[in-house]
Design a protein around this motif. Sequence first.
Motif, PDB file in Angstrom:
ATOM      1  N   GLN A 109       0.854  -1.188   0.000  1.00  0.00           N
ATOM      2  CA  GLN A 109       0.000   0.000   0.000  1.00  0.00           C
ATOM      3  C   GLN A 109       0.888   1.236   0.000  1.00  0.00           C
ATOM      4  O   GLN A 109       1.889   1.295   0.724  1.00  0.00           O
ATOM      5  N   VAL A 110       0.540   2.227  -0.809  1.00  0.00           N
ATOM      6  CA  VAL A 110       1.322   3.464  -0.874  1.00  0.00           C
ATOM      7  C   VAL A 110       1.022   4.305   0.361  1.00  0.00           C
ATOM      8  O   VAL A 110      -0.130   4.648   0.633  1.00  0.00           O
ATOM      9  N   THR A 111       2.066   4.624   1.121  1.00  0.00           N
ATOM     10  CA  THR A 111       1.902   5.436   2.328  1.00  0.00           C
ATOM     11  C   THR A 111       2.358   6.873   2.130  1.00  0.00           C
ATOM     12  O   THR A 111       1.980   7.755   2.900  1.00  0.00           O
ATOM     13  N   SER A 127      -3.720  -0.855   5.697  1.00  0.00           N
ATOM     14  CA  SER A 127      -4.823  -0.375   6.538  1.00  0.00           C
ATOM     15  C   SER A 127      -5.901   0.204   5.638  1.00  0.00           C
ATOM     16  O   SER A 127      -5.603   0.881   4.648  1.00  0.00           O
ATOM     17  N   LEU A 128      -7.160  -0.070   5.975  1.00  0.00           N
ATOM     18  CA  LEU A 128      -8.306   0.404   5.197  1.00  0.00           C
ATOM     19  C   LEU A 128      -9.154   1.317   6.073  1.00  0.00           C
ATOM     20  O   LEU A 128      -9.793   0.852   7.017  1.00  0.00           O
ATOM     21  N   PRO A 129      -9.170   2.618   5.806  1.00  0.00           N
ATOM     22  CA  PRO A 129      -9.990   3.520   6.618  1.00  0.00           C
ATOM     23  C   PRO A 129     -11.450   3.500   6.192  1.00  0.00           C
ATOM     24  O   PRO A 129     -11.767   3.501   4.998  1.00  0.00           O
ATOM     25  N   GLY A 130     -12.327   3.456   7.173  1.00  0.00           N
ATOM     26  CA  GLY A 130     -13.751   3.603   6.926  1.00  0.00           C
ATOM     27  C   GLY A 130     -14.231   4.913   7.515  1.00  0.00           C
ATOM     28  O   GLY A 130     -13.433   5.788   7.849  1.00  0.00           O
ATOM     29  N   ARG A 131     -15.538   5.041   7.668  1.00  0.00           N
ATOM     30  CA  ARG A 131     -16.086   6.267   8.229  1.00  0.00           C
ATOM     31  C   ARG A 131     -15.776   6.368   9.723  1.00  0.00           C
ATOM     32  O   ARG A 131     -15.392   7.420  10.211  1.00  0.00           O
ATOM     33  N   TYR A 132     -15.913   5.254  10.439  1.00  0.00           N
ATOM     34  CA  TYR A 132     -15.734   5.268  11.890  1.00  0.00           C
ATOM     35  C   TYR A 132     -14.565   4.410  12.362  1.00  0.00           C
ATOM     36  O   TYR A 132     -14.096   4.578  13.486  1.00  0.00           O
ATOM     37  N   ARG A 165     -15.254  -7.337  16.935  1.00  0.00           N
ATOM     38  CA  ARG A 165     -14.059  -7.720  16.170  1.00  0.00           C
ATOM     39  C   ARG A 165     -13.851  -9.227  16.195  1.00  0.00           C
ATOM     40  O   ARG A 165     -13.992  -9.877  17.220  1.00  0.00           O
ATOM     41  N   LYS A 166     -13.466  -9.758  15.051  1.00  0.00           N
ATOM     42  CA  LYS A 166     -13.103 -11.165  14.951  1.00  0.00           C
ATOM     43  C   LYS A 166     -11.592 -11.297  15.084  1.00  0.00           C
ATOM     44  O   LYS A 166     -10.850 -10.383  14.723  1.00  0.00           O
ATOM     45  N   PRO A 167     -11.087 -12.422  15.568  1.00  0.00           N
ATOM     46  CA  PRO A 167      -9.636 -12.602  15.682  1.00  0.00           C
ATOM     47  C   PRO A 167      -8.969 -12.564  14.310  1.00  0.00           C
ATOM     48  O   PRO A 167      -9.547 -12.969  13.306  1.00  0.00           O
ATOM     49  N   GLY A 168      -7.742 -12.020  14.272  1.00  0.00           N
ATOM     50  CA  GLY A 168      -6.975 -12.042  13.030  1.00  0.00           C
ATOM     51  C   GLY A 168      -6.813 -10.695  12.363  1.00  0.00           C
ATOM     52  O   GLY A 168      -6.130 -10.592  11.346  1.00  0.00           O
ATOM     53  N   TYR A 169      -7.417  -9.659  12.905  1.00  0.00           N
ATOM     54  CA  TYR A 169      -7.197  -8.319  12.359  1.00  0.00           C
ATOM     55  C   TYR A 169      -7.342  -7.296  13.477  1.00  0.00           C
ATOM     56  O   TYR A 169      -7.868  -7.590  14.562  1.00  0.00           O
ATOM     57  N   GLY A 170      -6.881  -6.093  13.215  1.00  0.00           N
ATOM     58  CA  GLY A 170      -6.940  -5.030  14.203  1.00  0.00           C
ATOM     59  C   GLY A 170      -7.894  -3.925  13.790  1.00  0.00           C
ATOM     60  O   GLY A 170      -8.235  -3.786  12.610  1.00  0.00           O
TER      61      GLY A 170
END
Length: 625
Positions: A109-111, A127-132, A165-170
């Motif tokens: 991903q380009v930072t 990282s994928l940003p959402g609204r919240y 949240r499910k295990p395996g991601y933050g």
Amino acid sequence: MKEIIVNSDARETRIAVREDGQLIELHIERDERVVGSIYKGRVDNIVAGIDAAFVDIGLDRNAFLYAGDIIPAGDDLDDDGNFDRRGRRPRSHTPIRDLVRRGQEVLVQVTKGARSTKGSRVSTRISLPGRYLVFMPEENSTGVSRKIDDPRERDRLKKIIEGIRKPGYGLIVRTEAEGKTERELRQDLEFLERTWAEIKGKASKTPAPNLVHADLTLLLRILRDTFGSDVEKMYLDSAAEYRKAHELLDFFGPSLKDRVVLYDGDKAIFENFGIENEIERFLKRRVPLKSGGYLVIDQAEALTAIDVNSGKFGGKTEGLNDTIVQTNLEAVNEIARQLRLRDMGGILVLDLIDMNNQADRRKVEMAFESALKTDKNRCKVSHISPLGLIEMTRKRTGETVNEQMDEMCPYCAGTGRVSSPQSVAMKIERDLRRSARNEKGEAFLVSCHPLVAAALVGEDGSELEELEHALERGIYIRATDVGHHEKYELTTGRLDDFDRRYGTLKRGQMVEARVLTISDSTPPVASGLTEGGMIVFVPPTGRQPGHGVRVRLAAVSRSFAIGEVQGKPGGGGGGDIPPAAPRPEPPRSAPKEREKEPVSTAASSEESRGRRRRRRGGQRTGAAA
């Protein structure tokens, strides 16, 4: 009151954010968004000396991948679940050659966007940003934005995301989630989970190098990241963008839809809201302050320097010390705004006006820290040094607004300095001497900028006559429309050919000329420019450079004439650069070499000797180039 004004057309989208009627942010999008996008790339080169790899992601320049931004493969991870005590994957200390190999395909991903000669910076920590929420597929942690400072609200949000949240991601809770329900957060998370599943599916089928997932357009990012309950109105001038905004708000903010307004006024939207004038005023190198002081902003390759000057301070103060403090207080608030407005990042050095009192220094520091609280980009600020400097850093994600709108000057290459007309004239003289040694022509034609022509002829023409005698060549100087004053042309030819073409002015002739320069010599002499591009010397007329006069020629030589101003000056138009003749066409050289003719001028020998006796009395003044 916060407003967002959106100007969209086929080639550019501009978005201005105003707060209490003041422009605080300006966003411009002309090309496809790169920062935030996800690519499937191929490792093109590994440089162990800088512990990094260069990855071909399909753009013009390879992207930079630092070893610390690579998540190691499973067999290289720690034995404690691969996460630190805070649930995050630790930065790798493994050498770059043990992390990736040349030709390997990687999802990155380009930072940070490309800037100057550097390519984009990428990371495998996606990282994928959402609204919240921010979804981090390679982490195992949860967090809440520091800008949510209510302990009860932080605990409430923490419990919600730990439950969904499910295990395996933050997950990280964004500031906009404050006060939102579990249903709204869960809806945002489900959208992010679907997006990540689509990315993984596409990445498995897409050959490298290639784009896998493009970040949102500028308008949609502003809606996602900036358009919240604190924004009173968003004005758009495009019906298509207006519909897109409503479609996105249907998903995450139906209650905000009535704040989006389609602008249909007669004036352009930025002109109607006064944005164009603010851009012109506040994106210049020198930024005015209301009190009469000003900032000078210089952006260099390594850092940005901002100088604070009191200028013509017009505020009410009790003395010099109070004036300095008030100027610095106003300056740091404007600097905080300029950081956001121009999107400046990297290392910045602020040169404040010196303050001896420690309490005053602390007062200015606190004012600056307070002004930076509204900045979404991470800032680190040092205390004021003994030299009156503040050193700081601000997170940079790509080009500044100035870099997007401007390009490097092709003449000065970014230095902000060009050769003076006198320096160019001396360079031409050296070229003439070199050409006289290497070429057999009888005369030279010099086509150059009007101010350079005036400098080359000199204050009275005597230096040029001496050069002709030294070179034993005739020299014809004509000011032309060659463009920038550093550009000129030298042409070699026959003396009689040049005389027929350029010796058109005669003694006693009336000509129109425009004042070029006025010398400080004793007596003073003004130089003008005829329509044919010849320099003419006249006594000062009181007319400023750029204004027209009528001149009767008393003596004429190859490159200059001497005259007297006649009657009422003509051509009252002003301007920095007087109109010049078209570029002269040099005559064709004769097929046979002929004997040199003696160099002479049309001016009388007595006048010539008188000119030689007059020496420079000072620097010539004239219109700024």
